[in-house]
Scaffold this active site. Structure first.
Site, PDB file in Angstrom:
ATOM      1  N   SER A 176     -10.511  -6.177   9.848  1.00 53.35           N
ATOM      2  CA  SER A 176     -11.813  -5.692   9.390  1.00 53.35           C
ATOM      3  C   SER A 176     -12.499  -6.840   8.684  1.00 53.35           C
ATOM      4  CB  SER A 176     -11.663  -4.511   8.419  1.00 53.35           C
ATOM      5  OG  SER A 176     -11.348  -3.325   9.094  1.00 53.35           O
ATOM      6  N   GLU A 218      -6.801  -1.031  15.358  1.00 54.55           N
ATOM      7  CA  GLU A 218      -7.411  -1.985  14.425  1.00 54.55           C
ATOM      8  C   GLU A 218      -6.413  -3.075  14.042  1.00 54.55           C
ATOM      9  OE1 GLU A 218      -8.531  -2.270   9.733  1.00 54.55           O
ATOM     10  OE2 GLU A 218      -8.512  -0.270  10.644  1.00 54.55           O
ATOM     11  N   ARG A 223       0.749  -6.362  12.714  1.00 56.47           N
ATOM     12  CA  ARG A 223       0.085  -5.762  13.873  1.00 56.47           C
ATOM     13  C   ARG A 223      -0.112  -6.788  14.989  1.00 56.47           C
ATOM     14  NH1 ARG A 223      -3.958  -0.820  12.248  1.00 56.47           N
ATOM     15  NH2 ARG A 223      -2.545   0.170  10.742  1.00 56.47           N
ATOM     16  N   ARG A 254       2.040   1.005  10.297  1.00 59.54           N
ATOM     17  CA  ARG A 254       1.591   1.405   8.959  1.00 59.54           C
ATOM     18  C   ARG A 254       2.783   1.328   7.998  1.00 59.54           C
ATOM     19  NH1 ARG A 254      -3.145   3.833   7.867  1.00 59.54           N
ATOM     20  NH2 ARG A 254      -3.418   4.362  10.061  1.00 59.54           N
ATOM     21  N   ARG A 306       0.838  -1.190   0.000  1.00 58.65           N
ATOM     22  CA  ARG A 306       0.000   0.000   0.000  1.00 58.65           C
ATOM     23  C   ARG A 306       0.883   1.254   0.000  1.00 58.65           C
ATOM     24  NH1 ARG A 306      -4.859  -1.801   4.266  1.00 58.65           N
ATOM     25  NH2 ARG A 306      -5.323  -3.762   3.172  1.00 58.65           N
TER      26      ARG A 306
END
Length: 425
Positions: free
Chosen positions: A350, A347, A389, A275, A260
């Site tokens: 999801s 988070e 994470r 991130r 990303r």
């Protein structure tokens, strides 16, 4: 992608649903394009019908030796022959404009999704686990990590910001986490897949990354895209397919690197692993019938929660509001893990149901038992989990005063019985 027929049937309901996602009314403009496109189709059909009729009349005129009438009729046929390609081109142009307008709109929220502009309106569903208490000041993973083998400096020197090199025991721990997650999903009925990491435009379009989110992706010089999530490759397995109902549900899982650009994340989480431009993630995808999709969504979310529970990591489940959901989602549960170093939940997964939104973009259908007509499948996706994470969560929740990290019991068989990762002295 939205069904224009549903918009025709109830434009007010369509606008009301998207208004919950902050979208201005669009039904009138969409229906105007639809009417123009249908008008072109009707005129083309009329022209073709007239052309066929003229062919018969020309034959009759010639048989009657009425050459003058035959010439007049042939002139009209020539005009229609010239007009038809123009009508077809206009229909194609308007159709492409309509499809583009529909493709730019997010999915409609499912019933029960809370309205809100951002994460502040998300709703707590439940919490699980006890947050650890320490007799010392808990540190963040980027403070503990370097002594354990998280080499942030070398990662940056090789590839630039938002890249990290993992070495030694912490690299083994990272690998063990991915294997552990895949094994749990296999037990839950997910087929393990090793998918392509590079995909074509149509694959990215099918799952909704294109055209809206191109700037968040990495594009190769030969026109392919690096996947931002294995959802792209896994969901596109059923692209352009008609599946028998008996084959559903299909459940796929993959452990892949994800890429990303983080185009909109300047200044956010610039330290550590939270991130990154490249990270590992175990992804779940399910393909099912509309009647079964809600139950599948709950089951998928429970699979992700089960990983956290097996690792003894405290977490909470959040129901996302309309303003915080992803573009293709109709309902999303976020799982947030407790990070004691940051003293906050972050988070880590999801899990979303996309109803038939992606299926329409991919033309993925199934044929109900005993029926000739096909219907669009429902697609779902979720992380189980983001490996980096999870590594952060294990390190922060299992840290010791001397900088060592206790390995969760469930992971020890994957590490040859190793119980503790010791910091370099």
């Amino acid at each position: 992608m939205h069904d224009i027929r549903l918009i025709r049937d109830d434009p007010a309901a369509f606008d009301a649903a998207l208004a919950k996602r902050g979208v201005d009314p669009r039904a009138a403009a969409l229906l105007a394009l639809d009417e123009a496109r249908r008008g072109c189709i009707a005129r083309a059909q009329d022209a073709q019908t007239r052309r066929n009729a003229l062919s018969k009349e020309i034959g009759q005129a010639k048989a009657a030796k009425d050459e003058a009438r035959a010439q007049v009729l042939m002139a009209e046929v020539a005009q229609l022959k010239d007009a038809l390609p123009q009508l077809e081109a206009e229909e194609a142009r308007i159709g492409a404009e309509l499809d583009g307008a529909l493709a730019a709109l997010p999915n409609r929220p499912a019933g029960g999704v809370p309205e809100g502009a951002d994460e502040d309106a998300n709703v707590l569903v439940h919490e699980h686990g006890e947050r650890p208490s320490f007799a010392f000041q808990a540190a963040e993973h980027d403070a503990i990590g370097p002594a354990l083998g998280m080499d942030f400096d070398t990662g940056v020197s090789i590839a630039g910001a938002r890249f990290t090199l993992l070495r030694g025991s912490v690299a083994r721990l990272n690998r063990a986490l991915g294997q552990f997650m895949l094994d749990r999903l296999a037990g839950a009925g997910f087929e393990e897949v090793v998918p392509p990491l590079l995909v074509r435009d149509e694959a990215m379009f099918g799952t909704g990354q294109l055209p809206k989110f191109a700037e968040d992706l990495f594009h190769t010089t030969d026109g392919r895209w690096l996947i931002s999530t294995a959802e792209v490759s896994l969901t596109n397995i059923v692209r352009e397919s008609i599946l028998p109902e008996a084959a559903l549900p299909l459940r796929f899982a993959a452990l892949t690197p994800c890429f990303r650009s983080e185009a909109g994340a300047a200044g956010r989480d610039t330290r550590g692993l939270i991130r990154q431009h490249q990270f590992d993630k175990v992804e779940m995808v399910a393909i099912t019938t509309p009647d079964a999709s809600d139950a599948e969504h709950e089951q998928m979310t429970r699979c992700a929660e089960g990983v956290l529970e097996a690792l003894d990591l405290p977490y909470r489940r959040m129901l996302l509001c309309t303003g915080d959901m992803g573009f293709t989602s109709a309902r999303t549960f976020d799982l947030e893990v407790w990070l004691p170093g940051q003293e906050r939940y972050r988070e880590i997964s999801s899990c979303s149901t996309c109803t038939d939104f992606q299926a329409r973009r991919m033309n993925a259908r199934y044929r109900p038992e005993g029926e000739k007509a096909t219907r669009f499948v429902h697609t779902l996706n979720g992380s189980a989990l983001a490996v980096g994470r999870t590594l952060v969560a294990v390190i922060e929740n299992s840290q010791q005063a001397d900088g060592s990290v206790v390995i969760p019991t469930a992971l020890r068989p994957y590490l040859g019985g190793l119980e503790v990762i010791e910091p370099a002295r």
